[in-house]
Design a protein around this motif. Structure first.
Motif, PDB file in Angstrom:
ATOM      1  N   ASP A   1       0.800  -1.211   0.000  1.00  0.00           N
ATOM      2  CA  ASP A   1       0.000   0.000   0.000  1.00  0.00           C
ATOM      3  C   ASP A   1       0.841   1.274   0.000  1.00  0.00           C
ATOM      4  N   ARG A   2       2.150   1.120   0.099  1.00  0.00           N
ATOM      5  CA  ARG A   2       3.035   2.294   0.046  1.00  0.00           C
ATOM      6  C   ARG A   2       3.830   2.375  -1.251  1.00  0.00           C
ATOM      7  N   LEU A   3       3.618   1.420  -2.132  1.00  0.00           N
ATOM      8  CA  LEU A   3       4.303   1.457  -3.420  1.00  0.00           C
ATOM      9  C   LEU A   3       3.818   2.676  -4.205  1.00  0.00           C
ATOM     10  N   SER A   4       4.723   3.463  -4.690  1.00  0.00           N
ATOM     11  CA  SER A   4       4.362   4.707  -5.381  1.00  0.00           C
ATOM     12  C   SER A   4       4.742   4.643  -6.854  1.00  0.00           C
ATOM     13  N   ALA A   5       4.196   5.595  -7.611  1.00  0.00           N
ATOM     14  CA  ALA A   5       4.544   5.691  -9.025  1.00  0.00           C
ATOM     15  C   ALA A   5       6.027   5.977  -9.192  1.00  0.00           C
ATOM     16  N   ALA A   6       6.598   6.740  -8.250  1.00  0.00           N
ATOM     17  CA  ALA A   6       8.034   7.035  -8.316  1.00  0.00           C
ATOM     18  C   ALA A   6       8.855   5.764  -8.146  1.00  0.00           C
ATOM     19  N   ASP A   7       8.401   4.855  -7.250  1.00  0.00           N
ATOM     20  CA  ASP A   7       9.093   3.569  -7.069  1.00  0.00           C
ATOM     21  C   ASP A   7       9.080   2.768  -8.365  1.00  0.00           C
ATOM     22  N   VAL A   8       7.917   2.714  -8.998  1.00  0.00           N
ATOM     23  CA  VAL A   8       7.784   1.941 -10.239  1.00  0.00           C
ATOM     24  C   VAL A   8       8.612   2.576 -11.348  1.00  0.00           C
ATOM     25  N   ARG A   9       8.585   3.892 -11.444  1.00  0.00           N
ATOM     26  CA  ARG A   9       9.334   4.589 -12.491  1.00  0.00           C
ATOM     27  C   ARG A   9      10.840   4.365 -12.325  1.00  0.00           C
ATOM     28  N   THR A  10      11.310   4.432 -11.083  1.00  0.00           N
ATOM     29  CA  THR A  10      12.736   4.191 -10.822  1.00  0.00           C
ATOM     30  C   THR A  10      13.119   2.756 -11.168  1.00  0.00           C
ATOM     31  N   PHE A  11      12.260   1.816 -10.794  1.00  0.00           N
ATOM     32  CA  PHE A  11      12.516   0.407 -11.086  1.00  0.00           C
ATOM     33  C   PHE A  11      12.583   0.153 -12.586  1.00  0.00           C
ATOM     34  N   MET A  12      11.622   0.703 -13.333  1.00  0.00           N
ATOM     35  CA  MET A  12      11.603   0.484 -14.773  1.00  0.00           C
ATOM     36  C   MET A  12      12.826   1.108 -15.437  1.00  0.00           C
ATOM     37  N   GLN A  13      13.298   2.216 -14.931  1.00  0.00           N
ATOM     38  CA  GLN A  13      14.505   2.839 -15.477  1.00  0.00           C
ATOM     39  C   GLN A  13      15.725   1.964 -15.220  1.00  0.00           C
ATOM     40  N   GLN A  14      15.772   1.361 -14.032  1.00  0.00           N
ATOM     41  CA  GLN A  14      16.876   0.448 -13.724  1.00  0.00           C
ATOM     42  C   GLN A  14      16.853  -0.772 -14.637  1.00  0.00           C
ATOM     43  N   VAL A  15      15.654  -1.297 -14.885  1.00  0.00           N
ATOM     44  CA  VAL A  15      15.523  -2.446 -15.790  1.00  0.00           C
ATOM     45  C   VAL A  15      16.030  -2.084 -17.174  1.00  0.00           C
ATOM     46  N   ARG A  16      15.648  -0.910 -17.646  1.00  0.00           N
ATOM     47  CA  ARG A  16      16.007  -0.502 -19.002  1.00  0.00           C
ATOM     48  C   ARG A  16      17.509  -0.292 -19.169  1.00  0.00           C
ATOM     49  N   ASN A  17      18.186   0.180 -18.115  1.00  0.00           N
ATOM     50  CA  ASN A  17      19.596   0.571 -18.238  1.00  0.00           C
ATOM     51  C   ASN A  17      20.586  -0.494 -17.791  1.00  0.00           C
ATOM     52  N   ARG A  18      20.103  -1.600 -17.234  1.00  0.00           N
ATOM     53  CA  ARG A  18      21.021  -2.612 -16.712  1.00  0.00           C
ATOM     54  C   ARG A  18      21.113  -3.789 -17.671  1.00  0.00           C
ATOM     55  N   CYS A  19      22.328  -4.190 -17.987  1.00  0.00           N
ATOM     56  CA  CYS A  19      22.494  -5.285 -18.943  1.00  0.00           C
ATOM     57  C   CYS A  19      22.102  -6.610 -18.315  1.00  0.00           C
ATOM     58  N   ARG A  20      21.772  -7.578 -19.147  1.00  0.00           N
ATOM     59  CA  ARG A  20      21.318  -8.887 -18.666  1.00  0.00           C
ATOM     60  C   ARG A  20      22.407  -9.607 -17.893  1.00  0.00           C
ATOM     61  N   CYS A  21      23.654  -9.435 -18.303  1.00  0.00           N
ATOM     62  CA  CYS A  21      24.751 -10.096 -17.589  1.00  0.00           C
ATOM     63  C   CYS A  21      24.799  -9.634 -16.140  1.00  0.00           C
ATOM     64  N   CYS A  22      24.545  -8.329 -15.937  1.00  0.00           N
ATOM     65  CA  CYS A  22      24.559  -7.798 -14.574  1.00  0.00           C
ATOM     66  C   CYS A  22      23.337  -8.256 -13.796  1.00  0.00           C
ATOM     67  N   SER A  23      22.165  -8.128 -14.397  1.00  0.00           N
ATOM     68  CA  SER A  23      20.927  -8.409 -13.677  1.00  0.00           C
ATOM     69  C   SER A  23      20.713  -9.898 -13.427  1.00  0.00           C
ATOM     70  N   ASP A  24      21.123 -10.749 -14.378  1.00  0.00           N
ATOM     71  CA  ASP A  24      20.888 -12.189 -14.242  1.00  0.00           C
ATOM     72  C   ASP A  24      22.135 -12.971 -13.835  1.00  0.00           C
ATOM     73  N   GLY A  25      23.271 -12.286 -13.697  1.00  0.00           N
ATOM     74  CA  GLY A  25      24.500 -12.980 -13.327  1.00  0.00           C
ATOM     75  C   GLY A  25      24.995 -13.944 -14.381  1.00  0.00           C
ATOM     76  N   LEU A  26      24.714 -13.645 -15.647  1.00  0.00           N
ATOM     77  CA  LEU A  26      25.073 -14.574 -16.725  1.00  0.00           C
ATOM     78  C   LEU A  26      26.583 -14.737 -16.850  1.00  0.00           C
ATOM     79  N   ASP A  27      27.319 -13.637 -16.723  1.00  0.00           N
ATOM     80  CA  ASP A  27      28.765 -13.713 -16.902  1.00  0.00           C
ATOM     81  C   ASP A  27      29.418 -14.525 -15.784  1.00  0.00           C
TER      82      ASP A  27
END
Length: 424
Positions: free
Chosen positions: A112-138
């Motif tokens: 109930d405290r999740l805000s639009a700013a939280d979602v916007r920040t999260f989506m920006q992180q998803v967009r800018n982070r490579c898969r190797c970093c986010s999924d530990g592929l390397d």
């Protein structure tokens, strides 16, 4: 500091011994009862404002959650009890997004405290982070083969717009259900705009390429599959789930009363054979499963035109030969099977498709592009879009026109030439 006294129902704001300001009041909950809730802030004014918003929502009939949910706990509840009504492959995709992206980043936040700013920040992180970093592929590669995040470098391979859109869609759908259950007052994910993917055009084959492909497929064990894929626009799962019992051969061997021919193409509408799409074959996890078609419109009846009927009859004869040659035949009743009669794993089609497209000089063309080709070629022939939609089983005509149909330079040139001719 002593609490300030207020009239009944106004709530109270006070400062704790540690200096934090707290607001408390009784508000409406999702169970229909009133419950004492608290808000906190570092200063008195912020705490009072937060309390007033809670009380205003309660007065407007917007309840607060009767129990405290974290985003991660709700997402798992949603996967288990709500999303399971979707197709198994869809649920499998939801689970990947929830476990790989949403829970690690947002799971500990209060729902109930999740805000639009939280979602916007999260989506920006998803967009800018490579898969190797986010999924530990390397880090999973052998030590000598590591070349990206595990050695302090980043390959910069960020997710596509389509991937970002899918992650946002899963979060939006889950929060929409939380709003229906009155766990949150609004869906904050809807307040965050996501870049719409730009779908490529001209992914389908031209008439000449289609003819080349059909010629290259002659003699192939699965030649009939490619004929149906191109002429009918069937999905891979629909082709592999097709059974002989789904085909109605009525009228195939009846001579035309007007032209004395076996199956007259001109009069075939009176007794044309047909077949139905009733199931699909999909790999879900570690097993092959027969599932209902993708949508209600996907469960459809096709007229069996002559070229497809002849391809199927040739395939039937070849399958009979395989049955006679096999030591053990799995009588699955399917049209397209393994050489021993069992269901054909969708991923195993590559061993047939890749050599075929290479013979046809169409490297890089996907099997699913034959479905695109069917739509595009029918539209170029002037077939009305609503008929094309029903042939390929799209749920919405916008899908037919926006995603699958492409316009070539020749189409544009002919259209503009016609305009120039009319204008003299």
């Amino acid at each position: 500091m002593a609490r300030s006294k207020r009239a009944n129902g106004e709530g109270s704001v006070y400062q704790r011994s540690d200096g934090l300001w707290v607001g408390a009041a009784y508000v409406l909950t999702t169970t229909g009862h009133r419950k004492r809730i608290t808000v906190s802030a570092k200063d008195q004014e912020t705490a009072a404002n937060r309390l007033r918003r809670k009380m205003a929502d309660s007065d407007a009939g917007i309840p607060v959650a009767a129990e405290s949910w974290t985003v991660g706990r709700f997402l798992r509840y949603w996967l288990t009890h709500v999303a399971r009504e979707k197709q198994p492959r869809t649920v499998e995709g939801y689970a990947v997004v929830v476990n790989r992206h949403l829970v690690p980043a947002l799971g500990q936040k209060k729902l109930d405290r999740l805000s639009a700013a939280d979602v916007r920040t999260f989506m920006q992180q998803v967009r800018n982070r490579c898969r190797c970093c986010s999924d530990g592929l390397d880090a999973k590669r052998p030590e000598k083969a590591r070349r990206c995040c595990a050695v302090g470098k980043c390959c910069g391979r960020t997710p596509t717009d389509r991937t970002v859109q899918q992650i946002h869609a899963v979060l939006r759908n889950a929060l929409q259900h939380a709003m229906r259950e009155e766990l949150i007052p609004r869906n904050v994910a809807k307040l965050v705009q996501i870049r719409t993917p730009r779908y490529g055009v001209n992914r389908g084959l031209s008439f000449e390429q289609s003819r080349t492909l059909l010629e290259a497929a002659e003699g192939d064990r699965l030649s009939a599959l490619y004929v149906l894929a191109l002429y009918m626009g069937l999905r891979r799962g629909e082709l592999l789930g097709l059974r002989w019992s789904d085909i109605d051969w009525d009228g195939w061997d009846k001579p035309c009363p007007d032209h004395a021919e076996d199956f007259c193409e001109d009069c075939s509408d009176r007794f044309s054979p047909s077949f139905q799409i009733r199931q699909t074959l999909q790999r879900v996890g570690a097993e092959l499963r027969f599932l209902p078609p993708k949508t209600e419109r996907s469960e459809r009846v096709y007229p069996l035109i002559r070229v497809c009927a002849e391809a199927l009859l040739d395939h039937w004869d070849a399958q009979d030969d395989e049955r006679d040659a096999a030591e053990h035949w799995g009588d699955s009743g399917l049209v397209f099977t393994t050489p021993t009669g069992g269901p054909l794993d969708p991923s195993n089609l590559r061993s047939s498709w890749h050599p075929l497209r290479k013979r046809a000089g169409l490297d890089g063309v996907r099997l699913h592009d034959l479905r695109h080709s069917c739509v595009t070629l029918l539209l170029r022939l002037g077939v009305p879009p609503h008929i094309v939609r029903d042939i390929v089983g799209h749920s919405d005509i916008d899908v037919t026109m926006t995603i699958y149909a492409s316009v070539s330079l020749d189409d544009k040139r002919q259209a503009l030439s016609r305009l120039a001719k009319e204008l003299g």
